[in-house]
Write a protein that holds these residues in place. Structure first.
Motif, PDB file in Angstrom:
ATOM      1  N   ASP A  29      -8.408  -0.091  -1.573  1.00 31.32           N
ATOM      2  CA  ASP A  29      -9.444   0.444  -2.467  1.00 31.32           C
ATOM      3  C   ASP A  29     -10.570  -0.543  -2.711  1.00 31.32           C
ATOM      4  O   ASP A  29     -11.650  -0.159  -3.156  1.00 31.32           O
ATOM      5  CB  ASP A  29      -8.821   0.859  -3.802  1.00 31.32           C
ATOM      6  CG  ASP A  29      -7.831   2.001  -3.604  1.00 31.32           C
ATOM      7  OD1 ASP A  29      -8.280   3.119  -3.309  1.00 31.32           O
ATOM      8  OD2 ASP A  29      -6.610   1.764  -3.711  1.00 31.32           O
ATOM      9  N   THR A  80       1.531   1.679  -3.711  1.00 34.69           N
ATOM     10  CA  THR A  80       0.352   2.033  -4.517  1.00 34.69           C
ATOM     11  C   THR A  80      -0.168   3.423  -4.158  1.00 34.69           C
ATOM     12  O   THR A  80      -0.611   4.163  -5.036  1.00 34.69           O
ATOM     13  CB  THR A  80      -0.771   0.984  -4.370  1.00 34.69           C
ATOM     14  OG1 THR A  80      -1.090   0.811  -2.997  1.00 34.69           O
ATOM     15  CG2 THR A  80      -0.351  -0.349  -4.981  1.00 34.69           C
ATOM     16  N   ASP A  81      -0.091   3.785  -2.884  1.00 34.31           N
ATOM     17  CA  ASP A  81      -0.501   5.133  -2.480  1.00 34.31           C
ATOM     18  C   ASP A  81       0.405   6.185  -3.133  1.00 34.31           C
ATOM     19  O   ASP A  81      -0.078   7.210  -3.625  1.00 34.31           O
ATOM     20  CB  ASP A  81      -0.432   5.296  -0.952  1.00 34.31           C
ATOM     21  CG  ASP A  81      -1.636   4.691  -0.239  1.00 34.31           C
ATOM     22  OD1 ASP A  81      -2.550   4.194  -0.935  1.00 34.31           O
ATOM     23  OD2 ASP A  81      -1.655   4.701   1.001  1.00 34.31           O
ATOM     24  N   HIS A  82       1.695   5.909  -3.137  1.00 31.68           N
ATOM     25  CA  HIS A  82       2.666   6.851  -3.703  1.00 31.68           C
ATOM     26  C   HIS A  82       2.379   7.107  -5.186  1.00 31.68           C
ATOM     27  O   HIS A  82       2.450   8.239  -5.660  1.00 31.68           O
ATOM     28  CB  HIS A  82       4.089   6.318  -3.520  1.00 31.68           C
ATOM     29  CG  HIS A  82       5.135   7.193  -4.119  1.00 31.68           C
ATOM     30  ND1 HIS A  82       5.527   8.398  -3.554  1.00 31.68           N
ATOM     31  CD2 HIS A  82       5.864   7.066  -5.264  1.00 31.68           C
ATOM     32  CE1 HIS A  82       6.447   8.962  -4.323  1.00 31.68           C
ATOM     33  NE2 HIS A  82       6.674   8.179  -5.365  1.00 31.68           N
ATOM     34  N   LYS A 100      -0.485   6.396  -6.672  1.00 30.86           N
ATOM     35  CA  LYS A 100      -1.926   6.572  -6.879  1.00 30.86           C
ATOM     36  C   LYS A 100      -2.526   5.493  -7.794  1.00 30.86           C
ATOM     37  O   LYS A 100      -3.279   5.779  -8.728  1.00 30.86           O
ATOM     38  CB  LYS A 100      -2.228   7.982  -7.422  1.00 30.86           C
ATOM     39  CG  LYS A 100      -1.823   9.078  -6.448  1.00 30.86           C
ATOM     40  CD  LYS A 100      -2.187  10.461  -6.942  1.00 30.86           C
ATOM     41  CE  LYS A 100      -1.977  11.526  -5.871  1.00 30.86           C
ATOM     42  NZ  LYS A 100      -0.656  11.491  -5.224  1.00 30.86           N
ATOM     43  N   LYS A 112       0.825  -1.220   0.000  1.00 31.11           N
ATOM     44  CA  LYS A 112       0.000   0.000   0.000  1.00 31.11           C
ATOM     45  C   LYS A 112       0.856   1.266   0.000  1.00 31.11           C
ATOM     46  O   LYS A 112       0.472   2.288  -0.598  1.00 31.11           O
ATOM     47  CB  LYS A 112      -0.952  -0.006   1.197  1.00 31.11           C
ATOM     48  CG  LYS A 112      -1.989   1.123   1.130  1.00 31.11           C
ATOM     49  CD  LYS A 112      -3.063   0.937   2.174  1.00 31.11           C
ATOM     50  CE  LYS A 112      -4.220   1.905   1.948  1.00 31.11           C
ATOM     51  NZ  LYS A 112      -3.911   3.280   2.346  1.00 31.11           N
ATOM     52  N   GLU A 113       2.004   1.208   0.644  1.00 33.88           N
ATOM     53  CA  GLU A 113       2.909   2.374   0.607  1.00 33.88           C
ATOM     54  C   GLU A 113       3.249   2.738  -0.831  1.00 33.88           C
ATOM     55  O   GLU A 113       3.292   3.908  -1.204  1.00 33.88           O
ATOM     56  CB  GLU A 113       4.205   2.061   1.382  1.00 33.88           C
ATOM     57  CG  GLU A 113       4.076   2.156   2.882  1.00 33.88           C
ATOM     58  CD  GLU A 113       5.392   1.786   3.571  1.00 33.88           C
ATOM     59  OE1 GLU A 113       6.460   2.131   3.024  1.00 33.88           O
ATOM     60  OE2 GLU A 113       5.342   1.150   4.624  1.00 33.88           O
TER      61      GLU A 113
END
Length: 203
Positions: free
Chosen positions: A81, A59-61, A63, A56-57
């Motif tokens: 998500d 994928t968040d970065h 987006k 997640k770190e």
């Protein structure tokens, strides 16, 4: 949320060969992967949570949407998500009540009936397959092939990705059916150059 399903990577740590999942996912995204599903079998809930948080770190970065396979508790715990559910998992209507309307819920479908039921129950997208024989799903008897894939896809009005045995030699044939994307594991994770492998599936 408008989701780009064109290159959907499912994780499998058995392909890592000493590489970190985090770095491999990042390379895949840089190469053009548009959505990531964390799929873990036979590990503890604590370990799954840890793996999912690490991904997640990344994928968040970048987006990029993060989907969790099967485990709604993990999806909720890390605020992913969405989730991807198989035919034997939690019923979609119950999953929707738990997760709410804003989360992505994908459903695996191998027949037209399964696809239409998932659409009727409110699935956001379908994973249709297996299209070809695949090493990661040992329980598939007969692949459905691209003709039946097209038949299913033409009968629904929600996005769908094709899955099962898709690689750099056959992905164009799969995409010619009109599906919104391809879902792969080994076609990216099984390669030495992850970024290049992802890029080749976008051509």
């Amino acid at each position: 949320m408008a989701v780009d399903y064109s290159l959907y990577l499912i994780t499998d740590r058995s392909f890592l060969k000493g590489r970190s999942l985090k770095s491999v996912v990042e390379e895949a995204i840089i190469g053009g992967t548009t959505i990531i599903q964390v799929r873990e079998k036979n590990i503890s809930t604590r370990e799954f949570y840890k793996v999912a948080m690490e991904v997640k770190e990344v994928t968040d970065h970048y987006k990029v949407p993060l989907i969790i396979n099967d485990r709604m508790d993990i999806a909720q715990a890390i605020n992913a998500d969405g989730v991807h559910l198989g035919q034997d998992d939690m019923p979609l209507t119950i999953a929707r009540k738990i997760l709410g309307k804003d989360k992505i819920i994908g459903i695996s479908a191998g027949t037209l009936d399964e696809a239409l039921e998932a659409q009727r129950d409110g699935a956001d997208y379908l994973g249709i397959g297996a299209i070809f024989y695949t090493g990661t799903k040992k329980d598939i008897d007969t692949p459905i092939g691209t003709e039946y894939l097209k038949h299913i896809y033409d009968s629904i009005n929600i996005p769908a990705v094709a899955i099962g045995g898709i690689n750099e030699t056959n992905f164009k044939e799969v995409l010619s059916t009109g599906v919104d994307g391809i879902s792969v594991i080994s076609a990216i994770l099984g390669k030495e150059d992850i970024k290049y492998a992802a890029k080749m599936l976008k051509l």
